[in-house]
Structure formats: C-alpha cells, structure tokens
Design a protein around this motif. Structure first.
Motif, short mmCIF file in Angstrom:
data_model
loop_
_atom_site.label_atom_id
_atom_site.label_comp_id
_atom_site.label_asym_id
_atom_site.label_seq_id
_atom_site.Cartn_x
_atom_site.Cartn_y
_atom_site.Cartn_z
N ASP A 52 10.19 -18.52 8.14
CA ASP A 52 8.90 -19.58 8.17
C ASP A 52 8.08 -20.41 6.94
OD1 ASP A 52 9.32 -19.38 10.83
OD2 ASP A 52 7.81 -17.84 11.70
N ASP A 53 7.50 -19.20 6.07
CA ASP A 53 6.34 -20.01 5.18
C ASP A 53 8.13 -20.79 3.77
OD1 ASP A 53 4.55 -19.15 3.47
OD2 ASP A 53 6.68 -18.64 1.77
N CYS A 54 9.13 -19.97 3.48
CA CYS A 54 10.09 -20.82 3.18
C CYS A 54 10.23 -22.17 3.37
CB CYS A 54 11.81 -19.97 3.29
SG CYS A 54 11.63 -18.73 1.97
N ARG A 55 10.16 -22.61 4.81
CA ARG A 55 10.34 -23.76 5.53
C ARG A 55 9.33 -25.10 5.42
NH1 ARG A 55 12.88 -21.53 10.89
NH2 ARG A 55 16.25 -22.18 10.55
N MET A 60 10.46 -22.85 15.41
CA MET A 60 10.19 -22.54 14.52
C MET A 60 8.21 -21.74 14.29
SD MET A 60 9.48 -23.77 10.27
CE MET A 60 8.14 -25.38 11.62
N SER A 61 8.26 -20.78 14.27
CA SER A 61 6.54 -19.36 14.17
C SER A 61 6.51 -20.66 13.44
CB SER A 61 7.21 -18.35 14.18
OG SER A 61 7.91 -17.98 15.10
N PRO A 62 4.51 -20.59 13.61
CA PRO A 62 3.78 -21.12 12.87
C PRO A 62 3.03 -20.39 11.85
CG PRO A 62 2.95 -20.50 14.48
CD PRO A 62 4.66 -20.76 15.42
N ALA A 63 2.62 -20.55 11.02
CA ALA A 63 2.28 -19.54 9.26
C ALA A 63 1.22 -19.02 10.12
CB ALA A 63 2.17 -20.52 7.99
N THR A 68 5.27 -15.07 -1.81
CA THR A 68 4.44 -14.82 -0.92
C THR A 68 5.23 -13.65 -0.61
OG1 THR A 68 4.94 -16.95 0.27
CG2 THR A 68 4.78 -14.92 1.79
N ALA A 69 3.83 -12.27 0.00
CA ALA A 69 4.05 -11.05 0.81
C ALA A 69 3.24 -10.37 1.68
CB ALA A 69 3.38 -10.85 -0.81
N PHE A 70 3.79 -10.49 2.85
CA PHE A 70 3.15 -9.65 3.78
C PHE A 70 3.21 -8.32 4.16
CE2 PHE A 70 5.05 -13.96 4.95
CZ PHE A 70 3.66 -15.02 5.18
N VAL A 71 2.40 -8.03 3.96
CA VAL A 71 2.30 -6.45 4.72
C VAL A 71 1.89 -5.80 6.09
CG1 VAL A 71 1.52 -5.56 2.58
CG2 VAL A 71 -0.56 -5.72 3.42
N LEU A 72 2.28 -4.66 6.44
CA LEU A 72 2.11 -4.19 7.91
C LEU A 72 1.42 -3.41 7.67
CD1 LEU A 72 5.44 -5.12 9.90
CD2 LEU A 72 2.92 -5.72 10.03
N MET A 73 -0.32 -3.49 7.95
CA MET A 73 -0.73 -2.02 7.73
C MET A 73 -1.92 -1.02 9.31
SD MET A 73 -1.36 -2.41 4.17
CE MET A 73 -2.76 -1.46 4.20
N LEU A 89 9.27 -9.66 9.57
CA LEU A 89 8.53 -10.10 8.36
C LEU A 89 9.87 -10.81 8.44
CD1 LEU A 89 7.98 -6.89 7.23
CD2 LEU A 89 6.60 -7.99 7.23
N MET A 90 10.90 -10.84 8.99
CA MET A 90 12.25 -11.87 8.91
C MET A 90 11.14 -13.33 8.70
SD MET A 90 14.28 -10.82 6.08
CE MET A 90 14.76 -12.38 6.77
N GLN A 91 10.74 -13.12 9.74
CA GLN A 91 10.83 -14.90 10.31
C GLN A 91 9.70 -15.18 10.35
OE1 GLN A 91 9.32 -13.01 14.60
NE2 GLN A 91 10.46 -15.21 15.03
N ARG A 92 8.62 -14.22 9.32
CA ARG A 92 7.70 -15.11 8.21
C ARG A 92 7.92 -15.79 7.01
NH1 ARG A 92 2.76 -14.49 11.66
NH2 ARG A 92 3.64 -14.29 13.72
#
Length: 203
Positions: A155-158, A1-4, A101-106, A149-152
């Motif tokens: 990870d956040d849900c976990r 599992m990738s870290p936050a 939670t919302a992540f963006v790629l800038m 993005l799906m990975q993150r």
C-alpha cells in the motif's frame, strides 16, 4: 487496496484470515483512540499494535534480535550475524521517510513493550521501485502478521506512486515465498546470489 495507516482514526485492524482471503481488506472495528498505534488481532486472539518505527525503538529492536534463532537471522539478513551492532540498530530505527518506510508490531502486554514484527522498504528513486524486508518472530508466525505487514508495504509503495516492490528471499524460506506468491509476486533466480531468489510485484 487497503488505506494507509491513519493514526487519527478510531479503528482496530484484524489481520487477514486464511490463504485465499489473506490479502483481503482486514475487517475494522471501532475502538477508543490509542497513542500506541493501530490495534491488530492475530488469528489466535493475541493483540499487537501496528505503527511506524521510532528512534526510541533501538532497545526493543536489539532485544528482538537477541530472541531470533540463527535461521531467522539468516532469512532476514541473508547471512549469519551474532549480534546487532548499535550502529546498525540506530540506522534501522532512524529512517529517512522520503525514501524509507518501516512498520513495527509492538506487544504492549509486557513491560517494556516488545517488538514482534518488522516490515520495511527502501526506495530506489532512480528505478522507481522499492526493496522490502519482513520479519515476524517465530512464536508469532502463522498468525497472518507477515501478510498484514506485506499488505501495508505494498500500500505504501502504491501511495508513493512506485512501479515495483521487490526483495531477495532465501529458497529455503518457504513461508515467505508462499506468502508472496499469494500476493501475486513473481520469482526469478538470482545467479549472483546462490540459494536466493528475487521476487517482485508490479504495482
């Protein structure tokens, strides 16, 4: 599992590579600190910054929407929209971190910086689950960014201790369905929403 995401660390994340490795932990390379977020390198070498969405992202979000094709809009919102109303843009950028939670790629290579991808979850506390959505601009697709993005989001849900992440996807949206299949999501038809399928992953 990738870290936050840890904005205080000096790390540069590379998006997952090809299909069978797509959800492996991204390779990290030491880089100087940056206030812009976590540096991400796409498969073709282009760089973006991954960070949480901010209230000031309203203009960038609206510019991104204006660049989307009708097909892209329908895949993301599951119906047609000619414009993104100010009220919706405000709502999408002013999130409640307790249940969102919302992540963006800038893209910082242009001025003003442009939003190239968005991934978000909405938590249903009663059901101990979260609904997800992911969007990557067409010119940046097939670069591993949707997978990242799906990975993150997973990870956040976990991290939140949720039991499931799920979402509605149009049957025609084969790239998203393929991506989620690789991550282990299962599909079931949605009789109330013709042309869509409900995909979910137990955490």
């Amino acid at each position: 599992m990738s870290p936050a995401i840890d904005y205080s660390s000096n790390r540069r994340a590379l998006v997952p590579v090809r299909s069978n490795e797509r959800f492996a932990r991204p390779r990290l390379v030491e880089v100087p600190k940056t206030p812009k977020g976590e540096r991400v390198q796409a498969h073709d070498g282009r760089e973006l910054y991954l960070r949480s969405i901010e209230p000031g992202d309203v203009p960038a979000l609206k510019r991104q929407f204006a660049r989307l094709s009708p097909e892209d809009i329908r895949r993301r919102f599951l119906h047609s929209m000619s414009e993104l109303p100010d009220s919706m843009a405000q709502r999408l950028t002013h999130i409640d971190p307790a249940v969102e939670t919302a992540f963006v790629l800038m893209d910082e290579t242009v001025k003003p910086a442009e939003m190239r991808g968005v991934g978000r979850i909405f938590v249903d506390e009663a059901a101990n689950s979260a609904e997800f959505s992911v969007l990557v601009e067409r010119d940046w697709s097939c670069q591993g960014l949707g997978a990242l993005l799906m990975q993150r989001l997973v990870d956040d849900c976990r991290r939140r201790g949720l039991g499931e992440i799920w979402g509605y996807v149009l049957l025609e949206n084969r790239p998203m369905l393929h991506l989620c299949k690789e991550l282990g999501f299962v599909r079931r038809l949605s009789p109330d929403e013709p042309g869509t399928t409900l995909i979910s992953l137990l955490l």
